[in-house]
Design an enzyme around this catalytic site. Sequence first.
Site, short mmCIF file in Angstrom:
data_model
loop_
_atom_site.label_atom_id
_atom_site.label_comp_id
_atom_site.label_asym_id
_atom_site.label_seq_id
_atom_site.Cartn_x
_atom_site.Cartn_y
_atom_site.Cartn_z
N THR A 46 2.56 4.49 2.32
CA THR A 46 3.88 3.92 2.55
C THR A 46 4.99 4.96 2.43
O THR A 46 6.00 4.89 3.14
CB THR A 46 4.12 2.79 1.52
OG1 THR A 46 3.13 1.79 1.74
CG2 THR A 46 5.49 2.16 1.66
N ASP A 89 -3.51 5.49 5.94
CA ASP A 89 -3.30 4.47 4.92
C ASP A 89 -4.42 4.73 3.91
O ASP A 89 -5.57 4.96 4.30
CB ASP A 89 -3.47 3.08 5.56
CG ASP A 89 -3.20 1.96 4.57
OD1 ASP A 89 -2.26 1.19 4.82
OD2 ASP A 89 -3.94 1.84 3.58
N SER A 91 -6.23 3.00 2.20
CA SER A 91 -7.41 2.13 2.25
C SER A 91 -8.53 2.81 3.04
O SER A 91 -9.69 2.44 2.93
CB SER A 91 -7.07 0.80 2.91
OG SER A 91 -5.99 0.23 2.25
N THR A 121 -0.67 4.08 -2.34
CA THR A 121 -0.93 3.61 -3.71
C THR A 121 -2.25 2.84 -3.84
O THR A 121 -2.82 2.79 -4.93
CB THR A 121 0.22 2.68 -4.18
OG1 THR A 121 0.34 1.61 -3.26
CG2 THR A 121 1.52 3.43 -4.31
N1 ASP Z 1 -1.47 0.52 2.11
C1 ASP Z 1 -0.67 1.60 1.58
C2 ASP Z 1 -1.62 2.73 1.20
O1 ASP Z 1 -2.24 2.67 0.19
C3 ASP Z 1 0.13 1.13 0.42
C4 ASP Z 1 0.99 2.18 -0.22
O2 ASP Z 1 1.06 3.31 0.15
O3 ASP Z 1 1.67 1.83 -1.18
O4 ASP Z 1 -1.73 3.67 1.95
#
Ligand code: ASP
Length: 371
Positions: A46, A89, A91, A121
């Site tokens: 993000t 991302d 994930s 995150t």
């Molecule tokens: N889906 C995002 C990731 O982990 C969420 C974030 O960055 O906060 O890449």
Amino acid sequence: MNFNGLHLKTQQHFLNQMKVKQIQVSGVQSPETARARVLIIYTGGTFGMTHDASGALIPFDFSSIVEHLPTIRNLGLAFTVFSFEKPIDSSNVSPEHWKLLADVINNNYVEHDGFVILHGTDTMAYTASALSFMLEGLNKPVILTGAQLPIIDPRSDARENLITALEIAAAKRDGCAIVPEVCIYFDYELLRGNRSKKVESMQFDAFDSGNYPALAKAGVKIDYNYGAIRKMDKRELALHTKLDSSIAILKLFPGISEQVVQSVFSNTSLKAVILETYGSGNAPTIPWLITSLEQAVKRGVIVVNVSQCPGGMVVQGKYETSKELMKAGVLSGADMTTEAALTKLMVLLGSYDAETCKRLVEQNLAGELSS
Ligand code: ASP
């Protein structure tokens, strides 16, 4: 397309994303005059999202960081910046990405005082845990950070998170790094990476380390908790980049069926299972569960008991309901997070024989468990 074709295509898709490029950031201090040299690796998440012409969120070009964060010039630091060729991302993060990160740090270790990894995150705690085991003998800060809101958002937490992470990566006392370990800096707190968990997806305080105090709190000044920070390691940096993911996580729940447990243990390529138990390491005493565990352990599968509680620790034998696990040969994960237990096993299985893995998994290797 047949299964193999699909599989190859997916692999190729991930391999294409797995390159890093060095990028130039203008208007910052030169290495000759800087007070410290910090290497930044931008992986995605993000933090760096911006809008394209249609208004959709896409990863930004990291070379424009000074435009988004002009104050970065005033830190008196010199930067080397690498970016994933295709930011992801988190994930989509995999052990291959962790190898890439460990290699970039290792190849640039001597010339830099500290490292900052910008990361999504969602899986940041896994990456931080993995790196803590992969970078054995680390003596410099590796600080992961990210943001809950993109840097282009007026209320974004990205700016503070990055600026303070850079300060911590550069911080020294008596010529030595203040925080010579892998950490997560987020929302004014510095946490040990392999003790952290993502606990919040809507508020800014996304991380917590229930079993270990914060290593620093950032207010008007950064208050380091010197007693909790790892001491400088006397060893040279040694990389462990062979990871083995033949592992399953089995989370117990009231009503779990024999078939479900069997479907996990019947996998013949399985080398380790993380058993997520209740409270201080308790499990139902149903005979079929204990027998399944016993048989798996006899077959050579390493079973590690980790609690579903974010705080406290596994004490096998404290209750009748965990004595049985101990008798079955299940190892205690003490107060390790699932993220730490998983990545520790990946690194151990990649480097050592089963007996050594069993011995080391219960030992404190990188500050991940209290002995
Ligand atoms: N889906 C995002 C990731 O982990 C969420 C974030 O960055 O906060 O890449």
